[in-house]
Scaffold this motif. Structure first.
Motif, mmCIF file in Angstrom:
data_model
loop_
_atom_site.group_PDB
_atom_site.id
_atom_site.type_symbol
_atom_site.label_atom_id
_atom_site.label_comp_id
_atom_site.label_asym_id
_atom_site.label_seq_id
_atom_site.Cartn_x
_atom_site.Cartn_y
_atom_site.Cartn_z
ATOM 1 N N ASP A 310 0.991 -1.056 -0.105
ATOM 2 C CA ASP A 310 0.342 -0.202 0.218
ATOM 3 C C ASP A 310 0.516 1.205 0.287
ATOM 4 N N LEU A 311 0.129 2.395 -0.673
ATOM 5 C CA LEU A 311 0.729 3.692 -0.915
ATOM 6 C C LEU A 311 0.246 4.825 0.479
ATOM 7 N N LYS A 312 0.048 5.548 1.084
ATOM 8 C CA LYS A 312 -0.239 6.259 1.803
ATOM 9 C C LYS A 312 0.201 7.957 1.813
ATOM 10 N N ILE A 313 -0.483 8.547 1.777
ATOM 11 C CA ILE A 313 -0.479 9.708 2.375
ATOM 12 C C ILE A 313 -1.272 10.275 3.652
ATOM 13 N N ASP A 314 -0.497 10.669 3.952
ATOM 14 C CA ASP A 314 -0.927 11.721 5.298
ATOM 15 C C ASP A 314 -1.664 10.011 6.096
ATOM 16 N N GLY A 315 -1.825 9.045 6.140
ATOM 17 C CA GLY A 315 -1.973 7.531 6.746
ATOM 18 C C GLY A 315 -3.310 6.822 5.910
ATOM 19 N N LYS A 316 -3.657 7.548 4.907
ATOM 20 C CA LYS A 316 -5.171 7.251 3.705
ATOM 21 C C LYS A 316 -3.991 6.314 3.040
ATOM 22 N N ALA A 337 2.572 0.890 -10.277
ATOM 23 C CA ALA A 337 1.067 1.143 -9.379
ATOM 24 C C ALA A 337 0.238 1.224 -9.759
ATOM 25 N N MET A 338 -1.424 0.841 -9.007
ATOM 26 C CA MET A 338 -2.663 1.346 -9.138
ATOM 27 C C MET A 338 -2.794 2.505 -8.130
ATOM 28 N N ILE A 339 -2.836 3.782 -8.947
ATOM 29 C CA ILE A 339 -3.284 4.586 -8.295
ATOM 30 C C ILE A 339 -4.679 5.249 -8.150
ATOM 31 N N ASN A 340 -5.395 5.352 -6.794
ATOM 32 C CA ASN A 340 -6.809 5.858 -6.598
ATOM 33 C C ASN A 340 -6.882 7.481 -7.225
ATOM 34 N N SER A 346 -0.999 14.044 -10.173
ATOM 35 C CA SER A 346 -0.221 14.681 -10.504
ATOM 36 C C SER A 346 0.672 14.099 -9.678
ATOM 37 N N ASN A 347 2.106 14.709 -9.491
ATOM 38 C CA ASN A 347 2.955 13.762 -8.957
ATOM 39 C C ASN A 347 2.892 14.143 -7.100
ATOM 40 N N HIS A 348 1.799 13.585 -6.688
ATOM 41 C CA HIS A 348 1.874 13.265 -5.366
ATOM 42 C C HIS A 348 3.170 12.301 -4.680
ATOM 43 N N LYS A 349 3.162 13.340 -3.414
ATOM 44 C CA LYS A 349 4.697 12.574 -2.869
ATOM 45 C C LYS A 349 3.755 11.300 -2.208
ATOM 46 N N PHE A 350 4.081 10.343 -1.416
ATOM 47 C CA PHE A 350 3.239 9.042 -0.356
ATOM 48 C C PHE A 350 4.652 8.317 0.778
ATOM 49 N N ASP A 351 3.690 8.060 1.684
ATOM 50 C CA ASP A 351 5.106 7.148 2.760
ATOM 51 C C ASP A 351 4.260 5.740 1.848
ATOM 52 N N ILE A 352 5.006 4.519 2.291
ATOM 53 C CA ILE A 352 5.113 2.902 1.694
ATOM 54 C C ILE A 352 6.410 2.492 3.233
ATOM 55 N N CYS A 359 9.132 4.686 4.066
ATOM 56 C CA CYS A 359 10.037 5.416 3.621
ATOM 57 C C CYS A 359 9.495 6.470 2.373
ATOM 58 N N THR A 360 9.394 7.101 1.638
ATOM 59 C CA THR A 360 9.144 7.608 0.827
ATOM 60 C C THR A 360 8.887 7.697 -0.469
ATOM 61 N N GLY A 361 7.953 8.317 -1.214
ATOM 62 C CA GLY A 361 8.258 8.111 -2.506
ATOM 63 C C GLY A 361 7.497 8.965 -3.362
ATOM 64 N N GLU A 362 7.616 9.135 -4.899
ATOM 65 C CA GLU A 362 6.477 9.553 -5.461
ATOM 66 C C GLU A 362 5.656 9.220 -6.351
ATOM 67 N N ILE A 363 4.462 9.224 -7.002
ATOM 68 C CA ILE A 363 3.816 9.091 -7.912
ATOM 69 C C ILE A 363 4.230 10.174 -9.780
ATOM 70 N N CYS A 364 4.513 9.426 -10.753
ATOM 71 C CA CYS A 364 4.719 9.762 -12.046
ATOM 72 C C CYS A 364 4.164 9.527 -13.275
ATOM 73 N N ASN A 365 4.378 9.687 -13.893
ATOM 74 C CA ASN A 365 4.140 8.996 -15.557
ATOM 75 C C ASN A 365 4.894 7.976 -16.101
ATOM 76 N N ILE A 366 3.966 7.215 -16.708
ATOM 77 C CA ILE A 366 5.065 5.772 -17.682
ATOM 78 C C ILE A 366 5.011 6.193 -19.165
ATOM 79 N N PRO A 367 5.929 6.234 -19.572
ATOM 80 C CA PRO A 367 7.307 4.752 -20.065
ATOM 81 C C PRO A 367 8.061 5.857 -18.856
ATOM 82 N N PHE A 368 9.198 5.244 -18.457
ATOM 83 C CA PHE A 368 10.135 6.333 -17.570
ATOM 84 C C PHE A 368 11.110 6.623 -18.103
#
Ligand code: THG
Length: 369
Positions: A310-316, A337-340, A346-352, A359-368
């Motif tokens: 799971d990927l979370k933002i503010d615990g969600k 990833a499958m993102i809701n 947009s390029n949200h940052k998330f916790d995982i 740790c943290t990461g961010e959403i991006c477009n594909i292909p890389f």
């Protein structure tokens, strides 16, 4: 220590190349369409990645099985299963096509080859498409025969692929266009060769029907390939994630529709074709998708993903990562990833949490790449 061995049996089918790749040092297999698919050779993941991007590799991808649909109603059945418009498909061409169920859920994402209106091959990803096709044909009393012929693909992939192929097949092979196929002579046999393959490095796939000749060709590719530093290989996790080639069963499955998978290009709704799930997809297109496949970059230097995280933002929970690997190019972990909704916008940052480590990461477009 976790168990690393899967016992082989008739049910986990070997391929015509298995004895060869075992001599050549295959180190692990995965199972795909109930068949052995090599997953690694002696090199590290990073060494085989660099090799694939610089030279040429020969892959045993016989596990990409062919489902042959033959008969008067062959086109009707193939079109019934896919949302890609194949009404104007041409003989000698390949079509990457989502296969969907009555809800628009992904059943498979094969490459479809058209020989003529009454003969098609569906080159399947890892799900039992033949049973699905047979059920539909029986239920709709279609005039078709459906089988899995003894076809064993070997892929020749990498920037030096055509240098090698030209030595064996002559310069005629250089004229083969992307996603076209043609028969090429080899000694007293002919082989169907398509310009395709599950990498972004270029190359072909050879659909071997004549086993004896195919094995001679396999050996010759290694003999003639010495000057191009040819090596045995297999679909590559880093390379395919960077290029965003989707893996059925990993990145998507029957609970995802092709619009959520970013396959919009292959979803043709504005026509009078008859295919499963069409009404559902039209509705989904109107109301908009609730989740979408995206890239993620994670601030880690290794990962070994065996299920989703799971990927979370503010615990969600805002989505889940489904495939991931350390990329030497980005110097961090990248993944699919499958993102809701609305987080895929947009390029949200998330916790995982990976291996109990936050740790943290961010959403991006594909292909890389
Ligand atoms: N080759 C063949 N059969 C296959 C695969 C293959 N069957 C199983 C699996 N791979 C099916 N999945 C894919 C996924 C992506 C692609 C091909 C098969 C692919 N996509 C290209 C891309 O995304 O760049 C282009 C598709 C297009 O533009 O038409 O190559 O690899 N025989």
């Amino acid at each position: 220590m976790s168990i690393q061995v899967v016992s082989k049996s008739r049910r986990l089918r070997s391929t015509i190349y298995s004895s060869r790749i075992e001599k050549q040092g295959v180190k692990s297999y995965t199972i795909y369409n109930h068949m052995l698919l090599p997953a690694s050779f002696g090199d590290t993941l990073e060494d085989s990645y660099n090799h694939l991007k610089e030279y040429v590799q020969v892959w045993d991808v016989a596990a990409e099985r062919q489902i042959e649909i033959k008969g008067k109603d062959a086109y009707q059945l193939v079109q019934l299963m896919t949302c890609r418009d194949l009404s104007k498909a041409k003989a000698g061409k390949c079509y990457y096509s989502p296969i969907i169920d009555e809800n628009g859920g992904m059943i498979n994402d094969p490459v479809i080859l058209k020989f003529d209106d009454e003969r098609w091959w569906i080159s399947i990803a890892d799900s039992d498409l033949m049973l699905f096709a047979k059920g539909l044909a029986i239920g709709k009393t279609l005039n078709v025969s459906i089988s899995e012929p003894n076809v064993n693909i070997m892929a020749v992939q990498g920037p030096k692929a055509f240098n090698l192929l030209e030595k064996i097949f002559g310069n005629e092979i250089l004229d083969l266009k992307f996603y076209n196929f043609k028969y090429f002579n080899f000694k007293n046999s002919k082989h169907l060769i398509a310009r395709s393959g599950w990498s972004k490095q270029g190359g072909v796939e050879i659909y071997v029907e004549d086993t004896k000749s195919g094995l001679e060709l396999y050996d010759l590719l290694f003999e003639e390939g010495k000057e191009f530093n040819v090596k045995p290989g297999c679909p590559h996790l880093i390379e395919r994630i960077e290029g965003a080639l989707l893996s059925y069963g990993n990145d998507m499955d029957i609970n995802d529709n092709p619009l959520e998978c970013g396959l919009d290009k292959f979803v043709n709704l504005d026509n009078d074709l008859n295919f499963l799930g069409k009404d559902k997809l039209i509705k989904i297109k109107e109301t908009g998708i609730e989740k979408k496949i995206m890239g993620v970059k994670i601030n880690l230097d290794k990962i070994n993903l065996r299920s989703t995280i799971d990927l979370k933002i503010d615990g969600k929970i805002i989505g889940e990562v489904r495939s991931a690997v350390y990329s030497p190019t980005f110097k961090k972990v990248i993944g699919i990833a499958m993102i809701n909704k609305p987080y895929f916008l947009s390029n949200h940052k998330f916790d995982i949490v990976v291996n109990d480590k936050e740790c943290t990461g961010e959403i991006c477009n594909i292909p890389f790449i």
